[in-house]
Design a protein around this motif. Structure first.
Motif, PDB file in Angstrom:
ATOM      1  N   LYS A  60      -2.905  -2.653 -13.385  1.00  0.00           N
ATOM      2  CA  LYS A  60      -4.089  -2.339 -12.590  1.00  0.00           C
ATOM      3  C   LYS A  60      -3.716  -2.192 -11.125  1.00  0.00           C
ATOM      4  CE  LYS A  60      -8.599  -1.941 -11.997  1.00  0.00           C
ATOM      5  NZ  LYS A  60      -9.368  -0.813 -12.569  1.00  0.00           N
ATOM      6  N   ILE A  61      -4.160  -1.103 -10.501  1.00  0.00           N
ATOM      7  CA  ILE A  61      -3.914  -0.886  -9.080  1.00  0.00           C
ATOM      8  C   ILE A  61      -5.241  -0.622  -8.374  1.00  0.00           C
ATOM      9  CG2 ILE A  61      -1.614   0.063  -9.504  1.00  0.00           C
ATOM     10  CD1 ILE A  61      -2.781   2.848  -8.912  1.00  0.00           C
ATOM     11  N   GLU A  62      -5.242  -0.815  -7.077  1.00  0.00           N
ATOM     12  CA  GLU A  62      -6.395  -0.454  -6.254  1.00  0.00           C
ATOM     13  C   GLU A  62      -6.234   1.006  -5.860  1.00  0.00           C
ATOM     14  OE1 GLU A  62     -10.018  -1.238  -4.236  1.00  0.00           O
ATOM     15  OE2 GLU A  62      -8.867  -2.507  -5.598  1.00  0.00           O
ATOM     16  N   LYS A  63      -7.212   1.824  -6.199  1.00  0.00           N
ATOM     17  CA  LYS A  63      -7.132   3.264  -5.933  1.00  0.00           C
ATOM     18  C   LYS A  63      -8.059   3.617  -4.780  1.00  0.00           C
ATOM     19  CE  LYS A  63      -7.989   3.198 -10.197  1.00  0.00           C
ATOM     20  NZ  LYS A  63      -8.479   3.451 -11.565  1.00  0.00           N
ATOM     21  N   ILE A  64      -7.509   4.290  -3.764  1.00  0.00           N
ATOM     22  CA  ILE A  64      -8.260   4.598  -2.553  1.00  0.00           C
ATOM     23  C   ILE A  64      -8.065   6.071  -2.207  1.00  0.00           C
ATOM     24  CG2 ILE A  64      -8.588   4.035  -0.118  1.00  0.00           C
ATOM     25  CD1 ILE A  64      -7.142   1.355  -0.716  1.00  0.00           C
TER      26      ILE A  64
ATOM     27  N   THR B 186       1.199  -3.552   4.865  1.00  0.00           N
ATOM     28  CA  THR B 186       2.567  -3.133   4.587  1.00  0.00           C
ATOM     29  C   THR B 186       2.487  -1.860   3.759  1.00  0.00           C
ATOM     30  OG1 THR B 186       3.428  -5.397   4.646  1.00  0.00           O
ATOM     31  CG2 THR B 186       4.742  -3.739   3.457  1.00  0.00           C
ATOM     32  N   VAL B 187       2.979  -0.768   4.329  1.00  0.00           N
ATOM     33  CA  VAL B 187       2.763   0.559   3.746  1.00  0.00           C
ATOM     34  C   VAL B 187       4.100   1.180   3.342  1.00  0.00           C
ATOM     35  CG1 VAL B 187       2.000   2.929   4.258  1.00  0.00           C
ATOM     36  CG2 VAL B 187       0.659   0.964   5.062  1.00  0.00           C
ATOM     37  N   ILE B 188       4.108   1.814   2.184  1.00  0.00           N
ATOM     38  CA  ILE B 188       5.232   2.658   1.777  1.00  0.00           C
ATOM     39  C   ILE B 188       4.732   4.096   1.807  1.00  0.00           C
ATOM     40  CG2 ILE B 188       6.919   3.214   0.006  1.00  0.00           C
ATOM     41  CD1 ILE B 188       6.821   0.360  -0.942  1.00  0.00           C
ATOM     42  N   LEU B 189       5.307   4.883   2.704  1.00  0.00           N
ATOM     43  CA  LEU B 189       4.862   6.259   2.923  1.00  0.00           C
ATOM     44  C   LEU B 189       5.674   7.196   2.037  1.00  0.00           C
ATOM     45  CD1 LEU B 189       3.021   8.112   4.667  1.00  0.00           C
ATOM     46  CD2 LEU B 189       4.913   8.232   6.312  1.00  0.00           C
ATOM     47  N   CYS B 190       4.993   7.856   1.091  1.00  0.00           N
ATOM     48  CA  CYS B 190       5.678   8.664   0.070  1.00  0.00           C
ATOM     49  C   CYS B 190       5.109  10.072  -0.038  1.00  0.00           C
ATOM     50  CB  CYS B 190       5.568   7.979  -1.297  1.00  0.00           C
ATOM     51  SG  CYS B 190       6.310   6.362  -1.404  1.00  0.00           S
ATOM     52  N   VAL B 191       4.677  10.635   1.083  1.00  0.00           N
ATOM     53  CA  VAL B 191       4.140  11.994   1.060  1.00  0.00           C
ATOM     54  C   VAL B 191       5.266  12.991   1.350  1.00  0.00           C
ATOM     55  CG1 VAL B 191       1.860  11.198   1.764  1.00  0.00           C
ATOM     56  CG2 VAL B 191       3.506  11.940   3.513  1.00  0.00           C
TER      57      VAL B 191
ATOM     58  N   GLU C 103      -1.744  -1.075  -4.147  1.00  0.00           N
ATOM     59  CA  GLU C 103      -2.846  -0.164  -3.905  1.00  0.00           C
ATOM     60  C   GLU C 103      -2.258   1.180  -3.507  1.00  0.00           C
ATOM     61  OE1 GLU C 103      -5.321  -2.105  -0.991  1.00  0.00           O
ATOM     62  OE2 GLU C 103      -4.287  -1.114   0.673  1.00  0.00           O
ATOM     63  N   VAL C 104      -2.929   2.233  -3.936  1.00  0.00           N
ATOM     64  CA  VAL C 104      -2.382   3.573  -3.760  1.00  0.00           C
ATOM     65  C   VAL C 104      -3.426   4.475  -3.125  1.00  0.00           C
ATOM     66  CG1 VAL C 104      -1.251   5.527  -4.865  1.00  0.00           C
ATOM     67  CG2 VAL C 104      -0.925   3.233  -5.789  1.00  0.00           C
ATOM     68  N   VAL C 105      -3.035   5.129  -2.045  1.00  0.00           N
ATOM     69  CA  VAL C 105      -3.898   6.058  -1.318  1.00  0.00           C
ATOM     70  C   VAL C 105      -3.501   7.479  -1.698  1.00  0.00           C
ATOM     71  CG1 VAL C 105      -4.603   6.889   0.951  1.00  0.00           C
ATOM     72  CG2 VAL C 105      -4.145   4.440   0.603  1.00  0.00           C
ATOM     73  N   GLY C 106      -4.474   8.259  -2.136  1.00  0.00           N
ATOM     74  CA  GLY C 106      -4.195   9.638  -2.510  1.00  0.00           C
ATOM     75  C   GLY C 106      -5.398  10.531  -2.292  1.00  0.00           C
TER      76      GLY C 106
ATOM     77  N   THR D 189       0.836  -1.197   0.000  1.00  0.00           N
ATOM     78  CA  THR D 189       0.000   0.000   0.000  1.00  0.00           C
ATOM     79  C   THR D 189       0.871   1.247   0.000  1.00  0.00           C
ATOM     80  OG1 THR D 189      -1.726  -1.155   1.250  1.00  0.00           O
ATOM     81  CG2 THR D 189      -1.803   1.264   1.230  1.00  0.00           C
ATOM     82  N   PHE D 190       0.712   2.059  -1.031  1.00  0.00           N
ATOM     83  CA  PHE D 190       1.401   3.345  -1.090  1.00  0.00           C
ATOM     84  C   PHE D 190       0.492   4.432  -0.523  1.00  0.00           C
ATOM     85  CE2 PHE D 190       3.684   0.947  -4.242  1.00  0.00           C
ATOM     86  CZ  PHE D 190       4.971   1.457  -4.236  1.00  0.00           C
ATOM     87  N   ILE D 191       1.038   5.266   0.337  1.00  0.00           N
ATOM     88  CA  ILE D 191       0.349   6.499   0.714  1.00  0.00           C
ATOM     89  C   ILE D 191       1.113   7.627   0.047  1.00  0.00           C
ATOM     90  CG2 ILE D 191      -0.377   8.025   2.571  1.00  0.00           C
ATOM     91  CD1 ILE D 191      -0.563   5.657   4.416  1.00  0.00           C
ATOM     92  N   GLY D 192       0.496   8.236  -0.950  1.00  0.00           N
ATOM     93  CA  GLY D 192       1.158   9.239  -1.768  1.00  0.00           C
ATOM     94  C   GLY D 192       1.360   8.722  -3.176  1.00  0.00           C
ATOM     95  N   ASN D 193       1.258   9.611  -4.144  1.00  0.00           N
ATOM     96  CA  ASN D 193       1.344   9.200  -5.550  1.00  0.00           C
ATOM     97  C   ASN D 193       2.196  10.164  -6.379  1.00  0.00           C
ATOM     98  OD1 ASN D 193      -1.476  10.497  -4.865  1.00  0.00           O
ATOM     99  ND2 ASN D 193      -1.043  11.141  -6.963  1.00  0.00           N
ATOM    100  N   GLY D 194       3.300  10.629  -5.753  1.00  0.00           N
ATOM    101  CA  GLY D 194       4.226  11.514  -6.453  1.00  0.00           C
ATOM    102  C   GLY D 194       5.277  10.748  -7.236  1.00  0.00           C
ATOM    103  N   ASN D 195       6.344  11.454  -7.610  1.00  0.00           N
ATOM    104  CA  ASN D 195       7.373  10.861  -8.464  1.00  0.00           C
ATOM    105  C   ASN D 195       8.082   9.675  -7.823  1.00  0.00           C
ATOM    106  OD1 ASN D 195       6.918  12.677 -10.564  1.00  0.00           O
ATOM    107  ND2 ASN D 195       8.421  14.151  -9.799  1.00  0.00           N
ATOM    108  N   MET D 196       8.397   9.786  -6.530  1.00  0.00           N
ATOM    109  CA  MET D 196       9.093   8.674  -5.890  1.00  0.00           C
ATOM    110  C   MET D 196       8.196   7.461  -5.763  1.00  0.00           C
ATOM    111  SD  MET D 196      11.802   7.366  -4.830  1.00  0.00           S
ATOM    112  CE  MET D 196      12.938   8.748  -4.745  1.00  0.00           C
TER     113      MET D 196
END
Length: 254
Positions: free
Chosen positions: A46-50, A61-66, A27-30, A5-12
């Motif tokens: 295909k990703i899960e968009k939230i 399991t989260v990757i924090l990218c904000v 899955e990506v949280v934005g 799970t990504f939190i943030g959807n920027g370049n990194m």
């Protein structure tokens, strides 16, 4: 297949997602559905968009990218307690992430934009229990190195994390120098790219000083050009770049 799970959807986030997409569900949280749709298109799977206000990271399991300044805002909007947060936030300490998001564990990581082609140099530190998992997960996007302290990771941020920006400056300047002397732009760019590709292989096995000595013959072209770089304080400027980037990371942690 494990979900990340990504939190943030920027370049990194995009670069890391491109590196992970073959081996993990994403899955990506934005904040914005249109931007999440664009993220999905650029990743190419295909990703899960939230949307952030609808997100629940319980046990994930989260990757924090904000952005580092947005940690408190994100903490106020997401629900649940993550199993593990992998943070790519420059200067944001393990303690601050735990205080705000209350995960079971935190690993700080500093990848770079080469993650998108599986060639990131990613440094890691944090909860030792997740050392092996961290190296396996982030190993999907390139080389990893576990460091013994957050101070070392902040220093590595200025080297490997910010390094691609420094190298782009050098690459562009070298190509511009060739154009200045009369080389066609396309030829200068092709030559520069070939230089970086070959050098990237050589530097894996040979100390930089030995490479320099091998190519610099007495009174030759390399010696003349190298002298010009020393006259321009390029060495001191590179060292200062790492110092200033490290100081900024420390500043962000306060």
């Amino acid at each position: 297949m494990k979900t990340i799970t990504f939190i943030g959807n920027g370049n990194m986030a995009l670069s890391i997602a491109k590196g992970l997409k073959e081996n993990y569900k994403l899955e990506v949280v934005g904040r914005d559905l249109e931007k999440l749709n664009k993220f999905e298109s650029e990743v190419g799977v295909k990703i899960e968009k939230i949307l952030m206000n609808d997100s629940d990271i319980e046990g994930k399991t989260v990757i924090l990218c904000v952005k580092p300044a947005n940690v408190e805002e994100v903490a106020a909007r997401v629900k649940g307690r993550a199993k593990i947060i992998y943070s790519v936030l420059a200067g944001v300490t393990v303690q601050k992430i735990k205080q705000n998001l209350n995960p079971h564990a935190v690993v700080r990581s500093m990848p770079n934009l080469a993650a998108s082609v599986g060639r990131s140099m990613t440094t890691l530190t944090g909860d030792e229990a997740y050392k092996d998992e961290a190296k396996e997960l982030l190993g999907a996007i390139g080389e990893t190195l576990w460091l013994g302290s957050e101070k070392e990771l902040d220093i590595a941020t200025g080297l490997a994390g910010s390094g691609p920006a420094y190298l782009t400056l050098i690459a562009e300047a070298l190509a511009d120098g060739a154009v200045k002397q009369g080389m066609k732009r396309a030829d200068a760019m092709a030559t520069m790219r070939g230089l970086f590709a070959g050098f990237g292989e050589l530097i894996q096995e040979v100390h930089p000083a030995l490479l320099k000595d091998a190519v610099m013959s007495p009174g030759g072209t390399t010696a003349a050009g190298y002298g010009a770089l020393e006259d321009g304080n390029v060495r001191a400027s590179c060292m200062n770049a790492i110092e200033q980037a490290y100081k900024k990371a420390v500043e962000l942690s306060k």
